[in-house]
Design a protein around this motif. Structure first.
Motif, PDB file in Angstrom:
ATOM      1  N   TYR A  63      -9.932 -11.008 -11.899  1.00  0.00           N
ATOM      2  CA  TYR A  63      -9.497 -10.529 -10.590  1.00  0.00           C
ATOM      3  C   TYR A  63      -7.994 -10.647 -10.410  1.00  0.00           C
ATOM      4  CZ  TYR A  63     -14.335 -10.648  -8.915  1.00  0.00           C
ATOM      5  OH  TYR A  63     -15.667 -10.421  -8.730  1.00  0.00           O
ATOM      6  N   VAL A  64      -7.476  -9.769  -9.571  1.00  0.00           N
ATOM      7  CA  VAL A  64      -6.169  -9.945  -8.952  1.00  0.00           C
ATOM      8  C   VAL A  64      -6.396  -9.892  -7.454  1.00  0.00           C
ATOM      9  CG1 VAL A  64      -3.933  -8.883  -8.497  1.00  0.00           C
ATOM     10  CG2 VAL A  64      -4.749  -9.062 -10.840  1.00  0.00           C
ATOM     11  N   CYS A  65      -5.909 -10.894  -6.751  1.00  0.00           N
ATOM     12  CA  CYS A  65      -5.978 -10.896  -5.296  1.00  0.00           C
ATOM     13  C   CYS A  65      -4.605 -10.555  -4.730  1.00  0.00           C
ATOM     14  CB  CYS A  65      -6.412 -12.264  -4.778  1.00  0.00           C
ATOM     15  SG  CYS A  65      -8.097 -12.714  -5.230  1.00  0.00           S
ATOM     16  N   VAL A  66      -4.571  -9.752  -3.690  1.00  0.00           N
ATOM     17  CA  VAL A  66      -3.347  -9.451  -2.969  1.00  0.00           C
ATOM     18  C   VAL A  66      -3.445 -10.126  -1.607  1.00  0.00           C
ATOM     19  CG1 VAL A  66      -1.744  -7.655  -2.274  1.00  0.00           C
ATOM     20  CG2 VAL A  66      -3.378  -7.193  -4.100  1.00  0.00           C
ATOM     21  N   LEU A  67      -2.475 -10.949  -1.276  1.00  0.00           N
ATOM     22  CA  LEU A  67      -2.520 -11.724  -0.041  1.00  0.00           C
ATOM     23  C   LEU A  67      -1.183 -11.675   0.678  1.00  0.00           C
ATOM     24  CD1 LEU A  67      -4.276 -14.970  -1.386  1.00  0.00           C
ATOM     25  CD2 LEU A  67      -5.377 -13.046  -0.219  1.00  0.00           C
ATOM     26  N   TRP A  68      -1.242 -11.749   2.011  1.00  0.00           N
ATOM     27  CA  TRP A  68      -0.017 -11.856   2.800  1.00  0.00           C
ATOM     28  C   TRP A  68      -0.327 -12.469   4.163  1.00  0.00           C
ATOM     29  CZ3 TRP A  68      -2.322  -7.113   1.716  1.00  0.00           C
ATOM     30  CH2 TRP A  68      -2.794  -6.381   2.811  1.00  0.00           C
ATOM     31  N   ALA A  69       0.703 -13.029   4.783  1.00  0.00           N
ATOM     32  CA  ALA A  69       0.609 -13.483   6.166  1.00  0.00           C
ATOM     33  C   ALA A  69       0.825 -12.287   7.068  1.00  0.00           C
ATOM     34  CB  ALA A  69       1.655 -14.564   6.436  1.00  0.00           C
ATOM     35  N   LYS A  70       0.016 -12.144   8.083  1.00  0.00           N
ATOM     36  CA  LYS A  70       0.103 -10.977   8.957  1.00  0.00           C
ATOM     37  C   LYS A  70       1.370 -11.022   9.813  1.00  0.00           C
ATOM     38  CE  LYS A  70      -4.890 -10.224   9.461  1.00  0.00           C
ATOM     39  NZ  LYS A  70      -6.004 -10.188  10.442  1.00  0.00           N
TER      40      LYS A  70
ATOM     41  N   LYS B  54       4.407 -19.708 -11.600  1.00  0.00           N
ATOM     42  CA  LYS B  54       3.189 -20.514 -11.658  1.00  0.00           C
ATOM     43  C   LYS B  54       3.095 -21.334 -10.382  1.00  0.00           C
ATOM     44  CE  LYS B  54       1.613 -19.406 -15.764  1.00  0.00           C
ATOM     45  NZ  LYS B  54       0.285 -18.767 -15.943  1.00  0.00           N
ATOM     46  N   ILE B  55       1.924 -21.358  -9.769  1.00  0.00           N
ATOM     47  CA  ILE B  55       1.723 -22.086  -8.527  1.00  0.00           C
ATOM     48  C   ILE B  55       0.417 -22.874  -8.607  1.00  0.00           C
ATOM     49  CG2 ILE B  55       3.008 -20.415  -7.140  1.00  0.00           C
ATOM     50  CD1 ILE B  55       0.286 -19.313  -6.198  1.00  0.00           C
ATOM     51  N   SER B  56       0.217 -23.737  -7.629  1.00  0.00           N
ATOM     52  CA  SER B  56      -1.024 -24.513  -7.564  1.00  0.00           C
ATOM     53  C   SER B  56      -2.089 -23.712  -6.833  1.00  0.00           C
ATOM     54  CB  SER B  56      -0.762 -25.839  -6.837  1.00  0.00           C
ATOM     55  OG  SER B  56      -0.497 -25.581  -5.460  1.00  0.00           O
ATOM     56  N   ASN B  57      -3.180 -24.366  -6.521  1.00  0.00           N
ATOM     57  CA  ASN B  57      -4.285 -23.727  -5.820  1.00  0.00           C
ATOM     58  C   ASN B  57      -3.910 -23.305  -4.395  1.00  0.00           C
ATOM     59  OD1 ASN B  57      -6.989 -22.906  -5.431  1.00  0.00           O
ATOM     60  ND2 ASN B  57      -7.448 -24.835  -4.398  1.00  0.00           N
ATOM     61  N   THR B  58      -2.846 -23.879  -3.874  1.00  0.00           N
ATOM     62  CA  THR B  58      -2.401 -23.560  -2.519  1.00  0.00           C
ATOM     63  C   THR B  58      -1.244 -22.578  -2.577  1.00  0.00           C
ATOM     64  OG1 THR B  58      -3.126 -25.680  -1.635  1.00  0.00           O
ATOM     65  CG2 THR B  58      -1.441 -24.497  -0.388  1.00  0.00           C
ATOM     66  N   VAL B  59      -1.355 -21.495  -1.811  1.00  0.00           N
ATOM     67  CA  VAL B  59      -0.350 -20.433  -1.818  1.00  0.00           C
ATOM     68  C   VAL B  59       0.373 -20.411  -0.480  1.00  0.00           C
ATOM     69  CG1 VAL B  59       0.057 -17.985  -2.246  1.00  0.00           C
ATOM     70  CG2 VAL B  59      -1.937 -19.106  -3.264  1.00  0.00           C
ATOM     71  N   ARG B  60       1.694 -20.404  -0.530  1.00  0.00           N
ATOM     72  CA  ARG B  60       2.498 -20.269   0.687  1.00  0.00           C
ATOM     73  C   ARG B  60       2.861 -18.793   0.850  1.00  0.00           C
ATOM     74  NH1 ARG B  60       3.377 -25.206  -1.399  1.00  0.00           N
ATOM     75  NH2 ARG B  60       3.379 -26.966   0.067  1.00  0.00           N
ATOM     76  N   LEU B  61       2.386 -18.213   1.914  1.00  0.00           N
ATOM     77  CA  LEU B  61       2.503 -16.767   2.113  1.00  0.00           C
ATOM     78  C   LEU B  61       3.539 -16.415   3.159  1.00  0.00           C
ATOM     79  CD1 LEU B  61      -1.325 -15.983   2.198  1.00  0.00           C
ATOM     80  CD2 LEU B  61       0.235 -15.604   0.265  1.00  0.00           C
ATOM     81  N   THR B  62       4.119 -15.227   2.997  1.00  0.00           N
ATOM     82  CA  THR B  62       5.011 -14.634   3.985  1.00  0.00           C
ATOM     83  C   THR B  62       4.472 -13.252   4.337  1.00  0.00           C
ATOM     84  OG1 THR B  62       6.458 -13.513   2.392  1.00  0.00           O
ATOM     85  CG2 THR B  62       6.935 -15.844   2.867  1.00  0.00           C
ATOM     86  N   GLY B  63       5.251 -12.487   5.077  1.00  0.00           N
ATOM     87  CA  GLY B  63       4.845 -11.132   5.416  1.00  0.00           C
ATOM     88  C   GLY B  63       4.888 -10.177   4.250  1.00  0.00           C
ATOM     89  N   SER B  64       5.472 -10.580   3.143  1.00  0.00           N
ATOM     90  CA  SER B  64       5.531  -9.747   1.947  1.00  0.00           C
ATOM     91  C   SER B  64       4.359 -10.071   1.036  1.00  0.00           C
ATOM     92  CB  SER B  64       6.841  -9.986   1.183  1.00  0.00           C
ATOM     93  OG  SER B  64       7.952  -9.584   1.954  1.00  0.00           O
ATOM     94  N   PRO B  65       3.539  -9.094   0.700  1.00  0.00           N
ATOM     95  CA  PRO B  65       2.352  -9.353  -0.125  1.00  0.00           C
ATOM     96  C   PRO B  65       2.707  -9.934  -1.484  1.00  0.00           C
ATOM     97  CG  PRO B  65       2.220  -7.185   0.891  1.00  0.00           C
ATOM     98  CD  PRO B  65       3.613  -7.688   1.132  1.00  0.00           C
ATOM     99  N   VAL B  66       1.828 -10.820  -1.983  1.00  0.00           N
ATOM    100  CA  VAL B  66       1.941 -11.341  -3.343  1.00  0.00           C
ATOM    101  C   VAL B  66       0.619 -11.079  -4.061  1.00  0.00           C
ATOM    102  CG1 VAL B  66       3.677 -13.091  -2.850  1.00  0.00           C
ATOM    103  CG2 VAL B  66       1.239 -13.673  -2.616  1.00  0.00           C
ATOM    104  N   PHE B  67       0.709 -11.002  -5.364  1.00  0.00           N
ATOM    105  CA  PHE B  67      -0.433 -10.729  -6.228  1.00  0.00           C
ATOM    106  C   PHE B  67      -0.775 -12.007  -6.980  1.00  0.00           C
ATOM    107  CE2 PHE B  67       2.060  -7.007  -5.495  1.00  0.00           C
ATOM    108  CZ  PHE B  67       1.155  -5.985  -5.282  1.00  0.00           C
ATOM    109  N   ILE B  68      -2.037 -12.442  -6.912  1.00  0.00           N
ATOM    110  CA  ILE B  68      -2.467 -13.688  -7.536  1.00  0.00           C
ATOM    111  C   ILE B  68      -3.457 -13.362  -8.638  1.00  0.00           C
ATOM    112  CG2 ILE B  68      -3.410 -15.983  -7.162  1.00  0.00           C
ATOM    113  CD1 ILE B  68      -0.985 -15.451  -5.434  1.00  0.00           C
ATOM    114  N   LYS B  69      -3.108 -13.694  -9.861  1.00  0.00           N
ATOM    115  CA  LYS B  69      -4.024 -13.485 -10.977  1.00  0.00           C
ATOM    116  C   LYS B  69      -4.978 -14.659 -11.075  1.00  0.00           C
ATOM    117  CE  LYS B  69      -1.575 -10.349 -14.084  1.00  0.00           C
ATOM    118  NZ  LYS B  69      -1.115 -10.137 -15.481  1.00  0.00           N
ATOM    119  N   LEU B  70      -6.267 -14.375 -11.023  1.00  0.00           N
ATOM    120  CA  LEU B  70      -7.294 -15.422 -11.118  1.00  0.00           C
ATOM    121  C   LEU B  70      -7.933 -15.419 -12.510  1.00  0.00           C
ATOM    122  CD1 LEU B  70      -9.157 -15.033  -7.718  1.00  0.00           C
ATOM    123  CD2 LEU B  70      -7.126 -16.373  -8.258  1.00  0.00           C
TER     124      LEU B  70
END
Length: 519
Positions: free
Chosen positions: A462-469, A503-519
Motif C-alpha cells: 500500500y501507499v497511503c496519502v494523508l494530510w491535515a485538513k 524515514k519516520i516512526s509509526n507516528t506521522v506529523r501532518l500539515t495541509g500538504s499531502p504526504v505519501f506513506i509507503k507501508l
C-alpha cells in the motif's frame, strides 16, 4: 512493507455477496480461493455501483493546446516525459486533444496519426477526444434565434447509415465521426460529443433547464436545440458501438445539471423530443460517460483552501449523479454512468477574489486526484499544459494555470511549476494502484485528517496519502496521526509532494500538504 491485510478479507466477502444480490485550447486484495486481484478489483468496483467503464486505472490527464513553436509530439513529451531525451514530464498519462471537422476536412483524417502513435510510445493511453467544429460547408445554416447561426452540423437528420455498416456521407456529422473513430479508435477511450455545449452567459436561464428545455440563444457554444445535441449523441453512440466496442461516448464537458436533465428527458426527435417509432430512446441511452468541467475558484466563497476546492470537484459529480438517479441510472434499473473531469484547476496566482498561489494549487492537485478516486471518478484532465502569460503579467486566473510556466518558442526549454511537480509525484506513486475503501476505513482517520489507501496488486503493498485538513483562506494546518496497532509498523517511508523521501516512526506529523506513506 505492509502487504494486503487479512483483516480486510471479511469486508470483501460481504461486498461480493451484496453485489450478487443487486484539441482543447489553453486560452481559457484475495477474496476466496481462485479469485485473483484483477477479478477482485472488478468486484469492488461493481459493489460500489460503478459503471463498467470505471475498471481501468485512474487517468492523470492534461488538456492539450496550441503553443507557438511546439508540435503536438513535443508538447506530449513535456507532459508525459521522454527518458531518451531526459525529459521528466509532469506525470501525465492521458491527453485530451480536439479533432475538429474543419481541421480534418482541410488536412485529412490521418493528419494526427503519427502524433497519437508518439503518445502511445511515450506511455499515454485511454485518451479523450472531443468531437466538434464543423467546416463552413458542413455547418447548419439555421438561425434559431436573434440572427445567430447554429454552430452544429447540417444534415443531422439524414440517415446515419446508407446500408448496414456503411455510413451515410450525406450526414456530415456521422461521416466525420465514422472516419475519426476509425482512424483513432485504438488510441482513444472517451469520445466527448462537443465541448461545453451548455456554456452560457445567462446563469439565471441555466437554473430553469431542469424543467424547460434550454433556449438555443443561451447556448453560446451550440446555438441549437437540445434535441440536436441528443441526435449527435445517438449518431456518435451508433458509430462507436460499430467501430470501437471498448470506447465510451461522453456528454462533452458539462457545467450544469439542468442541461443533463434536458438530455435525459428528450429523445432526438426534432418535434419536442417526443418518443416515436423513429425516435424510441431518450438521451440517457446514447451515452456511457459523463464528462464535466469544474473550476472550484468560482464556488468557494470565503472558504478558499485546497480541501474545499477538492471537495467541489466531488460535489459537482454528486450533483450530476443526483440527476442520473432521477432517471434511474443508478446501477439497478439502468447501468451507472462513468465519470471523468476533462477540465479543472485553480490558478497559481491569486487574482481578484479568487483562490490562488503555488501552495494551494499543488495541494489541490494532489487532493483532487485522491478525492476523485474515492468518489469513483475515472480521471482528471488538468487545464492546461502551460501558463499563457508570465506569472507577473497574469490578470486572468486562466492565464496562471498550467504544469509549466509560460513556454518559450524553443523546445524543450520549459520550467515546471510546483503544481506540475505535485502532479508528477502523485501520478508516479499512484498511477499503477487502485483506491482501496476497506483499507482506508481500517486507517480510522480522525475528522481533522483526510486521505486514502491505494493498493498495488503487482507489489502487494500500500501507499497511503494523508494530510491535515485546511480551512478558511489558509493552507496552514497541523495534525498528528498514529497508525493503528494492527498494522504493526515500526518505521515508515514518507514522501512529500516533491518526491523527497524521509524515514519516520509509526507516528506521522501532518500539515495541509499531502504526504505519501509507503507501508
Amino acid at each position: 512493507m505492509i502487504k494486503r491485510l487479512t483483516a480486510f478479507h471479511g469486508f470483501y466477502v460481504v461486498s461480493f455477496f451484496f453485489f450478487l444480490g443487486f484539441l482543447s485550447s489553453c486560452a481559457k486484495d484475495e477474496l476466496v480461493a481462485g479469485v485473483d486481484d484483477e477479478k477482485l478489483d472488478a468486484t469492488i468496483a461493481s459493489s460500489a455501483g460503478l459503471s463498467s467503464g470505471s475498471a481501468g486505472p485512474f487517468l492523470y490527464g492534461s488538456n492539450m493546446g496550441y503553443y507557438s513553436g511546439w508540435s503536438d509530439q513535443q508538447l506530449a513529451q513535456l507532459l508525459i516525459g521522454n527518458q531518451s531525451k531526459n525529459i521528466a514530464g509532469a506525470g501525465v498519462n492521458s491527453l485530451r486533444p480536439a479533432m475538429y471537422d474543419h481541421f480534418v476536412q482541410r488536412w485529412g483524417y490521418d493528419i494526427r496519426a503519427g502524433a497519437f502513435e508518439t503518445y502511445r510510445q511515450l506511455g499515454g493511453k485511454d485518451h479523450t477526444m472531443y468531437l466538434s467544429g464543423p467546416s463552413d460547408a458542413h455547418r447548419e445554416k439555421t438561425k434559431y434565434c436573434n440572427g445567430v447561426q447554429s454552430k452544429t452540423f447540417a444534415n443531422l437528420y439524414e440517415p446515419i447509415w446508407s446500408s448496414p455498416g456503411k455510413v451515410n456521407a450525406k450526414n456530415y456529422y456521422a461521416n466525420y465521426v465514422y472516419h475519426v473513430v476509425k482512424t483513432y479508435g485504438s488510441y482513444v477511450k472517451y469520445w466527448e460529443v462537443w465541448n461545453e455545449p451548455d456554456y452560457t452567459n445567462n446563469w439565471s436561464a441555466s437554473q430553469t433547464w431542469a424543467k424547460s428545455d434550454p433556449n438555443p440563444c443561451d447556448l453560446r457554444n451550440f446555438a441549437a436545440p437540445i434535441q440536436s445535441y441528443v441526435r449527435m449523441l445517438r449518431i456518435t453512440h451508433e458509430i462507436v458501438r460499430h467501430l470501437d466496442k471498448d470506447g465510451l461516448v461522453c456528454v462533452g464537458g458539462l457545467g450544469y445539471p439542468g442541461f443533463l436533465d434536458a438530455i435525459l428527458r428528450n429523445t432526438d426527435n426534432p418535434n419536442k423530443g417526443s418518443v416515436t417509432a423513429n425516435y424510441p430512446k431518450k438521451g440517457g441511452q446514447w451515452f456511457d460517460c459523463l464528462s464535466y468541467h469544474v473550476y472550484p475558484m468560482y464556488y468557494l466563497g470565503s472558504n478558499r483552501n485546497s480541501d474545499a476546492a477538492a471537495a467541489t470537484v466531488v460535489r459537482f459529480k454528486n450533483d450530476f449523479q443526483a440527476v442520473l438517479d432521477k432517471y434511474s441510472y443508478n446501477g439497478k434499473t439502468n447501468p451507472k454512468k462513468a465519470f471523468i473531469v476533462t477540465e479543472t484547476n485553480i490558478p497559481r496566482k491569486a487574482i481578484g477574489n479568487y483562490v490562488g498561489g503555488n501552495e494551494v494549487q499543488r495541494n489541490f492537485l494532489i487532493k483532487a486526484a485522491v478525492t476523485a478516486q474515492k468518489a469513483g471518478i475515472n480521471g482528471l484532465y488538468v487545464y492546461c499544459p502551460a501558463e499563457s502569460k508570465p506569472l507577473s503579467q497574469a490578470t486572468d486566473p486562466y492565464q496562471a494555470m498550467g504544469f509549466y510556466q509560460n513556454l518559450s518558442s524553443s523546445p524543450y526549454n520549459a520550467t515546471i511549476t510546483p503544481g506540475g511537480i505535485a502532479w508528477r509525484t502523485v501520478s508516479n506513486l499512484l498511477k499503477d494502484r487502485r483506491y482501496d475503501a476497506a483499507a482506508t476505513a481500517q486507517l480510522k482517520l480522525p475528522s481533522n485528517i483526510d486521505g486514502g489507501a491505494f493498493y498495488s496488486s503487482a507489489n502487494n503493498d500500500y501507499v497511503c496519502v494523508l494530510w491535515a485538513k485546511t480551512s478558511g483562506t489558509s493552507e496552514v494546518a497541523s495534525a498528528q496521526y498514529t497508525f493503528p496497532a494492527m498494522f504493526n509498523i515500526k518505521t515508515l517511508t514518507q514522501i512529500n509532494w516533491e518526491n523527497k523521501q524521509t524515514k519516520i516512526s509509526n507516528t506521522v506529523r501532518l500539515t495541509g500538504s499531502p504526504v505519501f506513506i509507503k507501508l
